[in-house]
Design a protein around this motif. Structure first.
Motif, PDB file in Angstrom:
ATOM      1  N   ALA A 272       0.833  -1.201   0.000  1.00 49.42           N
ATOM      2  CA  ALA A 272       0.000   0.000   0.000  1.00 49.42           C
ATOM      3  C   ALA A 272       0.866   1.249   0.000  1.00 49.42           C
ATOM      4  N   ILE A 273       0.269   2.348  -0.429  1.00 46.39           N
ATOM      5  CA  ILE A 273       0.970   3.620  -0.440  1.00 46.39           C
ATOM      6  C   ILE A 273       1.032   4.160   0.980  1.00 46.39           C
ATOM      7  N   ASN A 274       2.160   4.752   1.345  1.00 50.93           N
ATOM      8  CA  ASN A 274       2.333   5.314   2.680  1.00 50.93           C
ATOM      9  C   ASN A 274       1.706   6.700   2.773  1.00 50.93           C
ATOM     10  N   ALA A 275       1.608   7.200   3.996  1.00 54.33           N
ATOM     11  CA  ALA A 275       0.983   8.500   4.221  1.00 54.33           C
ATOM     12  C   ALA A 275       1.727   9.623   3.507  1.00 54.33           C
ATOM     13  N   ASP A 276       3.042   9.471   3.323  1.00 54.86           N
ATOM     14  CA  ASP A 276       3.819  10.527   2.670  1.00 54.86           C
ATOM     15  C   ASP A 276       3.872  10.372   1.145  1.00 54.86           C
ATOM     16  N   GLY A 277       3.137   9.389   0.624  1.00 56.60           N
ATOM     17  CA  GLY A 277       3.088   9.206  -0.821  1.00 56.60           C
ATOM     18  C   GLY A 277       4.086   8.210  -1.359  1.00 56.60           C
ATOM     19  N   SER A 278       4.936   7.671  -0.524  1.00 55.48           N
ATOM     20  CA  SER A 278       5.908   6.669  -0.971  1.00 55.48           C
ATOM     21  C   SER A 278       5.303   5.278  -0.838  1.00 55.48           C
ATOM     22  N   ILE A 279       5.987   4.297  -1.382  1.00 56.23           N
ATOM     23  CA  ILE A 279       5.577   2.899  -1.240  1.00 56.23           C
ATOM     24  C   ILE A 279       6.788   2.117  -0.740  1.00 56.23           C
ATOM     25  N   GLY A 280       6.574   1.304   0.295  1.00 53.58           N
ATOM     26  CA  GLY A 280       7.669   0.537   0.863  1.00 53.58           C
ATOM     27  C   GLY A 280       8.574   1.403   1.724  1.00 53.58           C
ATOM     28  N   GLU A 281       9.751   0.859   2.004  1.00 55.67           N
ATOM     29  CA  GLU A 281      10.718   1.560   2.857  1.00 55.67           C
ATOM     30  C   GLU A 281      12.128   1.289   2.335  1.00 55.67           C
ATOM     31  N   PRO A 282      12.921   2.324   2.155  1.00 49.84           N
ATOM     32  CA  PRO A 282      14.293   2.111   1.667  1.00 49.84           C
ATOM     33  C   PRO A 282      15.081   1.245   2.647  1.00 49.84           C
ATOM     34  N   TYR A 283      15.928   0.406   2.084  1.00 46.18           N
ATOM     35  CA  TYR A 283      16.785  -0.429   2.924  1.00 46.18           C
ATOM     36  C   TYR A 283      17.896   0.429   3.527  1.00 46.18           C
ATOM     37  N   ALA A 284      18.202   0.130   4.763  1.00 46.44           N
ATOM     38  CA  ALA A 284      19.303   0.814   5.444  1.00 46.44           C
ATOM     39  C   ALA A 284      20.189  -0.230   6.119  1.00 46.44           C
ATOM     40  N   LYS A 285      21.427   0.122   6.288  1.00 44.78           N
ATOM     41  CA  LYS A 285      22.386  -0.790   6.899  1.00 44.78           C
ATOM     42  C   LYS A 285      21.892  -1.243   8.270  1.00 44.78           C
ATOM     43  N   GLY A 286      22.014  -2.524   8.501  1.00 43.30           N
ATOM     44  CA  GLY A 286      21.578  -3.073   9.774  1.00 43.30           C
ATOM     45  C   GLY A 286      20.200  -3.708   9.721  1.00 43.30           C
ATOM     46  N   LYS A 287      19.533  -3.631   8.553  1.00 46.59           N
ATOM     47  CA  LYS A 287      18.184  -4.183   8.436  1.00 46.59           C
ATOM     48  C   LYS A 287      18.150  -5.528   7.714  1.00 46.59           C
ATOM     49  N   SER A 288      19.304  -6.121   7.496  1.00 46.96           N
ATOM     50  CA  SER A 288      19.356  -7.337   6.692  1.00 46.96           C
ATOM     51  C   SER A 288      18.584  -8.492   7.308  1.00 46.96           C
ATOM     52  N   ASP A 289      18.432  -8.498   8.620  1.00 50.30           N
ATOM     53  CA  ASP A 289      17.716  -9.586   9.279  1.00 50.30           C
ATOM     54  C   ASP A 289      16.243  -9.245   9.509  1.00 50.30           C
ATOM     55  N   GLN A 290      15.817  -8.043   9.102  1.00 47.72           N
ATOM     56  CA  GLN A 290      14.434  -7.635   9.300  1.00 47.72           C
ATOM     57  C   GLN A 290      13.573  -8.001   8.092  1.00 47.72           C
ATOM     58  N   THR A 291      12.286  -8.075   8.334  1.00 50.15           N
ATOM     59  CA  THR A 291      11.334  -8.330   7.249  1.00 50.15           C
ATOM     60  C   THR A 291      10.930  -7.003   6.628  1.00 50.15           C
ATOM     61  N   PRO A 292      11.130  -6.843   5.332  1.00 45.50           N
ATOM     62  CA  PRO A 292      10.777  -5.570   4.703  1.00 45.50           C
ATOM     63  C   PRO A 292       9.257  -5.384   4.633  1.00 45.50           C
ATOM     64  N   PRO A 293       8.776  -4.156   4.803  1.00 48.08           N
ATOM     65  CA  PRO A 293       7.333  -3.908   4.676  1.00 48.08           C
ATOM     66  C   PRO A 293       6.841  -4.141   3.254  1.00 48.08           C
ATOM     67  N   CYS A 294       7.751  -4.034   2.296  1.00 52.48           N
ATOM     68  CA  CYS A 294       7.424  -4.300   0.896  1.00 52.48           C
ATOM     69  C   CYS A 294       8.642  -4.967   0.270  1.00 52.48           C
ATOM     70  N   GLY A 295       8.482  -6.181  -0.223  1.00 56.15           N
ATOM     71  CA  GLY A 295       9.633  -6.861  -0.790  1.00 56.15           C
ATOM     72  C   GLY A 295       9.329  -8.306  -1.091  1.00 56.15           C
ATOM     73  N   LEU A 296      10.373  -9.090  -1.224  1.00 54.94           N
ATOM     74  CA  LEU A 296      10.199 -10.493  -1.566  1.00 54.94           C
ATOM     75  C   LEU A 296      11.441 -11.291  -1.166  1.00 54.94           C
ATOM     76  N   LYS A 297      11.281 -12.601  -1.175  1.00 54.66           N
ATOM     77  CA  LYS A 297      12.395 -13.493  -0.865  1.00 54.66           C
ATOM     78  C   LYS A 297      12.325 -14.681  -1.804  1.00 54.66           C
ATOM     79  N   TYR A 298      13.420 -14.912  -2.536  1.00 52.92           N
ATOM     80  CA  TYR A 298      13.483 -16.034  -3.461  1.00 52.92           C
ATOM     81  C   TYR A 298      13.980 -17.270  -2.718  1.00 52.92           C
ATOM     82  N   LEU A 299      13.359 -18.417  -3.005  1.00 55.12           N
ATOM     83  CA  LEU A 299      13.670 -19.655  -2.300  1.00 55.12           C
ATOM     84  C   LEU A 299      14.583 -20.571  -3.101  1.00 55.12           C
ATOM     85  N   ARG A 300      14.890 -20.183  -4.328  1.00 57.83           N
ATOM     86  CA  ARG A 300      15.834 -20.974  -5.120  1.00 57.83           C
ATOM     87  C   ARG A 300      16.588 -20.069  -6.068  1.00 57.83           C
TER      88      ARG A 300
END
Length: 361
Positions: free
Chosen positions: A283-311
């Protein structure tokens, strides 16, 4: 004479196709530059003209985020049953100019070899309709092509939508040209007479949405079982507007169709993947953006918008499709307005997915 009889007059013989001038109206000329995201362009769809420079006034001016050369835009309606108008009626020529054109066409066809029978009779009735006040129920005839009222109105005629693939639908506006006084509405039996709502639908048909590529992190290559973040910055995309207008003596209307992004759908290109959220709809955010930019230290977090490939994608890539849904509405002359079906437009992005290499010590 009923409506079916009137239709027979305009379609019963091939000669009348030329006489009505529909072929002229159906061959639009275009001009203008390729527009950007809501940046002004001025693409005109006009009906043509004669040696005196008299143009069919069924000229639709397109501006804003519209396609070049009058082609269909890149918006896909979410409503499979919705289609742009295949044809319409619009201002054509003043009385004197209409007489000059129509009388010449009728005379030319009457003198054509083999013209007789039903076709010849239809032409004679057509001539009587415009010269000798021959009319029928809800359709009065005209005396001398209504020349005495020249400047007080215009004859309207059918215009085919050149982007309509179905020839039967495109040619379904088959009534004879009719007179409309300046400032007056067309007679109610002409349901396809041009309106702000029809202009809004045509603006929708020609609308060009921006090619927006989703930002991914990791950007180039991702790893199996590694969450990939996806986002769109509000500065990259925003509302898109397209306007269609007709501006002729005694008749000026316009409509602006506005598309507003409301969500992003991610389709990984393989069933061996997970999306965040699970629906794949970000969904679109309140500020008009979609999702959240990745920042260092978030590699183990679940992104609000994204995907994960299993193969792994092996030696190739997966075709990630990112489709934005746009909420579409319109406003027009006289305070008219309403909603149009949501539109969608997607981009494909090649994603390389690699296995995580383990190191044995």
């Amino acid at each position: 004479m009923n409506r079916s009889r009137r239709t027979a007059l305009s379609t019963g013989a091939a000669a009348l196709t030329l006489a009505l001038g529909v072929l002229v109206l159906a061959e639009p000329a275009y001009a203008g530059e390729q527009p950007g995201n809501a940046q002004g362009s001025n693409t005109e769809q006009s009906g043509g003209g004669d040696g005196n420079g008299i143009y069919a006034a069924a000229r639709i001016q397109y501006s804003g985020a519209v396609t070049k050369n009058g082609s269909t835009g890149n918006v896909t309606s979410s409503d499979v049953n919705w289609t742009p108008p295949p044809c319409w009626y619009a201002p054509y020529l003043g009385a004197k100019d209409f007489k000059e054109k129509m009388s010449k066409d009728i005379e030319s066809q009457m003198n054509a070899p083999g013209m007789g029978g039903h076709a010849g009779a239809a032409l004679s009735e057509l001539q009587r309709h415009y010269e000798d006040e021959y009319g029928w129920t809800d359709t009065p005839g005209y005396k001398d092509y209504n020349v005495e009222n020249d400047g007080k109105g215009m004859f309207w005629a059918a215009v085919e939508n050149p982007n309509e693939p179905d020839i039967l639908k495109r040619s379904s506006c088959n009534d004879l040209p009719f007179w409309v006084e300046n400032g007056e509405a067309p007679p109610p039996q002409y349901e396809e007479a041009i309106t702000p709502e029809i202009l809004a639908a045509l603006a929708y048909q020609h609308m060009q949405l921006p090619d927006t590529e989703v930002t991914l992190a990791p950007e180039a290559n991702t790893k199996v079982n590694l969450p990939t973040w996806a986002w769109l910055d509000k500065a990259v995309f925003g509302e898109v507007q397209a306007t269609a207008a007709i501006n002729v003596p005694g008749f000026n209307i316009q409509a602006t169709t506005t598309a507003k992004p409301v969500s992003l759908k991610l389709e990984p290109g393989t069933e061996d993947a997970e999306t965040y959220p699970a629906s794949g709809e970000c969904a679109i955010n309140a500020d008009g953006s979609i999702g959240e930019p990745y920042a260092k230290g978030k590699s183990d977090q679940t992104p609000p918008c994204g995907l994960k490939y299993l193969r792994s994608s092996g030696d190739g890539t997966f075709n990630l499709q990112a489709t934005i849904t746009w909420e579409v509405a319109w406003t027009g002359t006289g305070g008219a307005g309403g909603d149009l079906p949501d539109g969608t437009f997607g981009n494909d992005q090649a994603v390389t997915v690699q296995e995580i290499q383990a190191v044995n010590r």
